[in-house]
Design a protein around this motif. Structure first.
Motif, PDB file in Angstrom:
ATOM      1  N   ILE A 266       0.839  -1.203   0.000  1.00 48.93           N
ATOM      2  CA  ILE A 266       0.000   0.000   0.000  1.00 48.93           C
ATOM      3  C   ILE A 266       0.871   1.249   0.000  1.00 48.93           C
ATOM      4  CG2 ILE A 266      -1.657   1.347   1.348  1.00 48.93           C
ATOM      5  CD1 ILE A 266      -2.919  -1.245   2.259  1.00 48.93           C
ATOM      6  N   SER A 267       1.946   1.238   0.777  1.00 52.85           N
ATOM      7  CA  SER A 267       2.853   2.392   0.812  1.00 52.85           C
ATOM      8  C   SER A 267       3.476   2.639  -0.551  1.00 52.85           C
ATOM      9  CB  SER A 267       3.949   2.165   1.860  1.00 52.85           C
ATOM     10  OG  SER A 267       3.407   2.084   3.161  1.00 52.85           O
ATOM     11  N   LYS A 268       3.875   1.558  -1.220  1.00 57.46           N
ATOM     12  CA  LYS A 268       4.469   1.699  -2.553  1.00 57.46           C
ATOM     13  C   LYS A 268       3.445   2.245  -3.543  1.00 57.46           C
ATOM     14  CE  LYS A 268       6.979  -0.833  -6.146  1.00 57.46           C
ATOM     15  NZ  LYS A 268       6.178  -0.254  -7.243  1.00 57.46           N
ATOM     16  N   LEU A 269       2.215   1.737  -3.476  1.00 58.14           N
ATOM     17  CA  LEU A 269       1.161   2.219  -4.362  1.00 58.14           C
ATOM     18  C   LEU A 269       0.890   3.697  -4.113  1.00 58.14           C
ATOM     19  CD1 LEU A 269      -1.042   1.649  -6.467  1.00 58.14           C
ATOM     20  CD2 LEU A 269      -2.542   0.938  -4.586  1.00 58.14           C
ATOM     21  N   PHE A 270       0.873   4.096  -2.850  1.00 63.39           N
ATOM     22  CA  PHE A 270       0.656   5.502  -2.501  1.00 63.39           C
ATOM     23  C   PHE A 270       1.732   6.385  -3.134  1.00 63.39           C
ATOM     24  CE2 PHE A 270       1.790   9.074   0.251  1.00 63.39           C
ATOM     25  CZ  PHE A 270       0.588   9.748   0.335  1.00 63.39           C
ATOM     26  N   ASN A 271       2.979   5.976  -3.019  1.00 60.76           N
ATOM     27  CA  ASN A 271       4.074   6.763  -3.593  1.00 60.76           C
ATOM     28  C   ASN A 271       3.991   6.814  -5.116  1.00 60.76           C
ATOM     29  OD1 ASN A 271       5.395   7.526  -1.181  1.00 60.76           O
ATOM     30  ND2 ASN A 271       6.340   5.512  -1.015  1.00 60.76           N
ATOM     31  N   ASP A 272       3.629   5.692  -5.740  1.00 60.00           N
ATOM     32  CA  ASP A 272       3.516   5.653  -7.203  1.00 60.00           C
ATOM     33  C   ASP A 272       2.392   6.565  -7.691  1.00 60.00           C
ATOM     34  OD1 ASP A 272       5.571   3.849  -7.274  1.00 60.00           O
ATOM     35  OD2 ASP A 272       4.287   2.081  -7.520  1.00 60.00           O
ATOM     36  N   ILE A 273       1.237   6.503  -7.026  1.00 59.34           N
ATOM     37  CA  ILE A 273       0.085   7.306  -7.439  1.00 59.34           C
ATOM     38  C   ILE A 273       0.375   8.797  -7.320  1.00 59.34           C
ATOM     39  CG2 ILE A 273      -2.270   7.964  -6.757  1.00 59.34           C
ATOM     40  CD1 ILE A 273      -2.760   5.040  -6.060  1.00 59.34           C
ATOM     41  N   ASN A 274       1.093   9.164  -6.272  1.00 60.05           N
ATOM     42  CA  ASN A 274       1.364  10.581  -6.018  1.00 60.05           C
ATOM     43  C   ASN A 274       2.715  11.038  -6.556  1.00 60.05           C
ATOM     44  OD1 ASN A 274      -0.977  11.572  -4.190  1.00 60.05           O
ATOM     45  ND2 ASN A 274      -0.409   9.597  -3.293  1.00 60.05           N
ATOM     46  N   HIS A 275       3.368  10.159  -7.348  1.00 64.32           N
ATOM     47  CA  HIS A 275       4.649  10.488  -7.995  1.00 64.32           C
ATOM     48  C   HIS A 275       5.671  10.981  -6.970  1.00 64.32           C
ATOM     49  CE1 HIS A 275       2.426  10.048 -11.724  1.00 64.32           C
ATOM     50  NE2 HIS A 275       1.566  10.966 -11.318  1.00 64.32           N
ATOM     51  N   LEU A 276       5.769  10.222  -5.883  1.00 63.85           N
ATOM     52  CA  LEU A 276       6.687  10.574  -4.807  1.00 63.85           C
ATOM     53  C   LEU A 276       7.857   9.602  -4.775  1.00 63.85           C
ATOM     54  CD1 LEU A 276       4.067  11.202  -1.968  1.00 63.85           C
ATOM     55  CD2 LEU A 276       5.322  12.948  -3.238  1.00 63.85           C
ATOM     56  N   PRO A 277       9.010  10.061  -4.335  1.00 63.83           N
ATOM     57  CA  PRO A 277      10.111   9.122  -4.116  1.00 63.83           C
ATOM     58  C   PRO A 277       9.745   8.207  -2.956  1.00 63.83           C
ATOM     59  CG  PRO A 277      10.644  11.266  -3.194  1.00 63.83           C
ATOM     60  CD  PRO A 277       9.367  11.444  -3.969  1.00 63.83           C
ATOM     61  N   HIS A 278      10.491   7.153  -2.774  1.00 63.14           N
ATOM     62  CA  HIS A 278      10.162   6.216  -1.701  1.00 63.14           C
ATOM     63  C   HIS A 278      10.207   6.911  -0.346  1.00 63.14           C
ATOM     64  CE1 HIS A 278       9.872   2.651   0.741  1.00 63.14           C
ATOM     65  NE2 HIS A 278      10.969   3.006   1.384  1.00 63.14           N
ATOM     66  N   GLN A 279       9.068   6.937   0.310  1.00 59.44           N
ATOM     67  CA  GLN A 279       9.009   7.473   1.663  1.00 59.44           C
ATOM     68  C   GLN A 279       7.941   6.701   2.431  1.00 59.44           C
ATOM     69  OE1 GLN A 279       7.998  11.615   0.786  1.00 59.44           O
ATOM     70  NE2 GLN A 279       5.898  11.231   1.423  1.00 59.44           N
ATOM     71  N   PRO A 280       8.248   6.286   3.652  1.00 57.23           N
ATOM     72  CA  PRO A 280       7.284   5.489   4.422  1.00 57.23           C
ATOM     73  C   PRO A 280       6.099   6.324   4.877  1.00 57.23           C
ATOM     74  CG  PRO A 280       9.192   6.026   5.768  1.00 57.23           C
ATOM     75  CD  PRO A 280       9.505   6.503   4.384  1.00 57.23           C
ATOM     76  N   LEU A 281       4.925   5.745   4.804  1.00 62.83           N
ATOM     77  CA  LEU A 281       3.738   6.390   5.347  1.00 62.83           C
ATOM     78  C   LEU A 281       3.715   6.202   6.858  1.00 62.83           C
ATOM     79  CD1 LEU A 281       0.978   5.254   2.830  1.00 62.83           C
ATOM     80  CD2 LEU A 281       1.619   7.611   3.313  1.00 62.83           C
ATOM     81  N   PRO A 282       3.168   7.156   7.608  1.00 59.87           N
ATOM     82  CA  PRO A 282       2.988   6.924   9.042  1.00 59.87           C
ATOM     83  C   PRO A 282       1.994   5.782   9.253  1.00 59.87           C
ATOM     84  CG  PRO A 282       1.886   8.948   8.365  1.00 59.87           C
ATOM     85  CD  PRO A 282       2.698   8.492   7.198  1.00 59.87           C
ATOM     86  N   ILE A 283       2.328   4.877  10.156  1.00 61.86           N
ATOM     87  CA  ILE A 283       1.516   3.680  10.378  1.00 61.86           C
ATOM     88  C   ILE A 283       1.247   3.495  11.867  1.00 61.86           C
ATOM     89  CG2 ILE A 283       1.432   1.160  10.163  1.00 61.86           C
ATOM     90  CD1 ILE A 283       3.247   1.408   7.707  1.00 61.86           C
TER      91      ILE A 283
END
Length: 439
Positions: A266-283
Motif C-alpha cells: 500500500i505504501s508503494k502504491l501511494f508513492n507511485d500514485i502521487n509520484h513521490l520518491p520512496h518514503q514510508p507512510l505513518p503507520i
C-alpha cells in the motif's frame, strides 16, 4: 478482521510464509493464497493455503506445490459483491419505504415489506440515524476466535487515536480492519478528516458506500470488488497539504509477515500514485506487546508505545469487569512515528519521562543502568546485575541458563533450546555453549 495461525518463536523458525507477489499464487474464495513451507524442506515442498483462515472447516483450500496445475491457477470463484450492493441499494432507497430495520439472526438489512419471514428472529426495528452512521453500535461482533473475531475499541482508546491524528495533522486515514475507529471518525471528525475502511466483514457493504468502504482481505491485499478497488486508489491520491496515515488492527493470532507485506504494498502504491520518491507512510499497528520482536523483525523502524488499548467486548483486555487483567490490557500501539510526538493522557495513568523524551506508563520506572523505561507488560521491572538487563519482577535468575526465568525448578535443557543466543543471535542455545564465544 481475519484469522491467522499464532506466531511463536519456535514456529516462526520452522514454518515460513512466502507472501510476496501473491498474484502468481492460486486463489481460494478469499483471494490469492499464501505459500507455507518448512524451513528445512524449502518452498518446493510447501503448500498453498487460504490467507484469511487457517481452520480447514472455514476454508479447506490446501494444494501442495508439487500438485499445482493450470486448473488451480485458472479457477474463478463466484463474487457476492453485486448481491451485497443490490441489498444496500434497496435498503437506502426511500422512494416507497423509509423505515429501516436489521435482522441480527440473518445479518441482513430489511425494509418494512421484508419483515414477515424474520418476525421470530432477533430484530432491530427502526434504526436511528446514529445507528446508521456507525453500524458497530448495533452489529454483533463476530466472536469466532478461529475465524475473523472482532473486538471494538472503547471510547478512551478512540479519543486517544483522535488526539494523535490531530497532533500529526493527518487529513486522511486508511482503516484496515478497524470498523469501530472508522465509524467514530466519520461521525466526530468529518470536518477535518477523511476515513476509508478496508474490512473482510461484508456486513459493512450495507451501510457504507463505495467512496469509503471496500470488501478486503488484509492478509493478501486482495479486493473482492474491482470497482471498490478503483475508489480506494482514488482515495490514496492526496494534495500537497494532505497527510495520510495507515491504521491496522489485525487479529491477535495473525502472523506479522503478510500484514507487513500488505503495508509495504500500500505504501508503494501511494508513492507511485502521487509520484513521490520512496518514503514510508505513518503507520499505527495495534497488536499485543508480546509480538514486538516479530513486528521489529519485519521492520525495525516500529516502536511500541506504552498506551494500553482496551476493548468494550473483550473480558480481559479491558480496564473494568471481574476478569480484567491486573496489569492492564496487553494490547499496544506500534508505530514508525517518533514516540516523543505522541502525548499519552496523564489522567489515565501515564507520565512524561524527560530522560526517554517520551510518555510512558506510571509503573514503567526509568532504569539508569539500562538508560530506558524498560517495562513491556504493565509491571514494574527490576534490573538484574547478572543478566545486565531489566526483567519482570517475578523472574528468578538461573545460573545454569545464564538467564532470568519465570520459575524455579524449570527444565534447563528445554528452556535453553528455546532461547536465542545473545552472541550469535541463533536459537537453540545460550552464550556459554556458543561456538563464537571467546574463552
Amino acid at each position: 478482521m481475519t484469522y491467522y495461525t499464532q506466531q511463536t518463536t519456535e514456529q516462526s523458525d520452522k514454518l515460513l510464509i512466502k507472501c510476496e507477489d501473491e498474484t502468481r499464487h492460486p486463489s481460494c474464495p478469499h483471494g490469492p493464497t499464501l505459500l507455507f513451507y518448512m524451513k528445512e524442506k524449502g518452498p518446493e515442498e510447501g503448500f498453498y493455503a487460504c490467507a484469511a483462515y487457517r481452520d480447514r472447516k472455514l476454508c479447506s483450500y490446501n494444494v501442495p506445490v508439487k500438485d499445482l496445475n493450470s486448473k488451480h491457477l485458472n479457477r474463478v470463484y463466484y463474487n457476492l459483491s453485486r448481491e451485497y450492493r443490490a441489498i444496500r441499494d434497496k435498503f437506502w432507497d426511500e422512494t416507497y419505504e423509509k423505515e429501516k430495520h436489521y435482522c441480527l439472526t440473518c445479518n441482513v438489512p430489511l425494509k418494512e415489506s421484508d419483515l414477515q419471514p424474520h418476525l421470530e428472529h432477533h430484530l432491530l426495528r427502526s434504526l436511528s440515524e446514529n445507528n446508521l452512521k456507525d453500524p458497530t453500535s448495533f452489529l454483533l461482533p463476530i466472536d469466532n476466535d478461529k475465524a475473523n473475531a472482532q473486538y471494538y475499541f472503547d471510547l478512551k482508546a478512540l479519543q486517544f487515536f483522535e488526539r494523535c491524528l490531530r497532533k500529526l495533522e493527518i487529513s486522511k486515514i486508511l482503516c484496515l480492519g478497524a470498523p469501530r475507529l472508522h465509524g467514530y471518525l466519520r461521525n466526530h471528525c468529518k470536518n477535518w478528516l477523511q476515513s476509508f475502511l478496508l474490512d473482510l466483514d461484508h456486513r459493512f457493504h450495507y451501510f457504507y458506500d463505495d467512496e469509503e468502504f471496500a470488501w478486503y482481505n488484509m492478509c493478501n491485499n486482495y479486493f473482492f470488488d474491482e470497482f471498490q478497488m478503483g475508489k480506494f486508489i482514488r482515495f490514496l491520491k492526496v494534495k500537497s497539504s494532505q497527510r495520510l496515515l495507515l491504521f491496522t488492527d489485525p487479529p491477535f493470532g495473525c502472523r506479522t509477515e503478510p500484514i507487513m507485506n500488505t503495508l509495504r504494498e500500500i505504501s508503494k502504491l501511494f508513492n507511485d500514485i502521487n509520484h513521490l520518491p520512496h518514503q514510508p507512510l505513518p503507520i499505527f499497528w495495534i497488536f499485543p506487546y508480546f509480538s514486538e520482536q516479530y513486528i521489529q523483525a519485519e521492520c525495525s523502524a516500529f516502536e511500541m508505545c506504552d498506551y494500553k488499548i482496551n476493548y468494550i467486548n473483550h473480558l480481559s483486555y479491558t480496564d473494568n469487569g471481574h476478569k480484567f487483567r491486573k496489569l492492564g490490557s496487553p494490547v499496544r500501539l506500534f508505530t514508525n512515528v517518533p514516540l516523543g510526538i505522541l502525548k499519552l493522557p496523564v489522567g489515565e495513568g501515564y507520565k512524561y519521562c524527560a530522560r526517554c523524551i517520551r510518555y510512558t506508563a506510571l509503573e514503567n520506572h526509568h532504569c539508569n543502568k539500562c538508560n530506558k523505561c524498560p517495562s513491556k507488560n504493565g509491571a514494574t521491572y527490576r534490573h538484574c546485575l547478572k543478566c545486565g538487563i531489566c526483567v519482570k519482577p517475578y523472574y528468578i535468575h538461573c545460573g545454569d541458563c545464564h538467564r532470568c526465568t519465570q520459575k524455579e525448578g524449570h527444565n534447563c535443557v528445554e528452556y535453553q533450546a528455546k532461547q536465542k543466543c545473545r552472541i550469535c543471535g541463533k536459537q537453540g542455545h545460550t552464550e556459554p555453549k556458543c561456538s563464537l564465544r571467546k574463552t
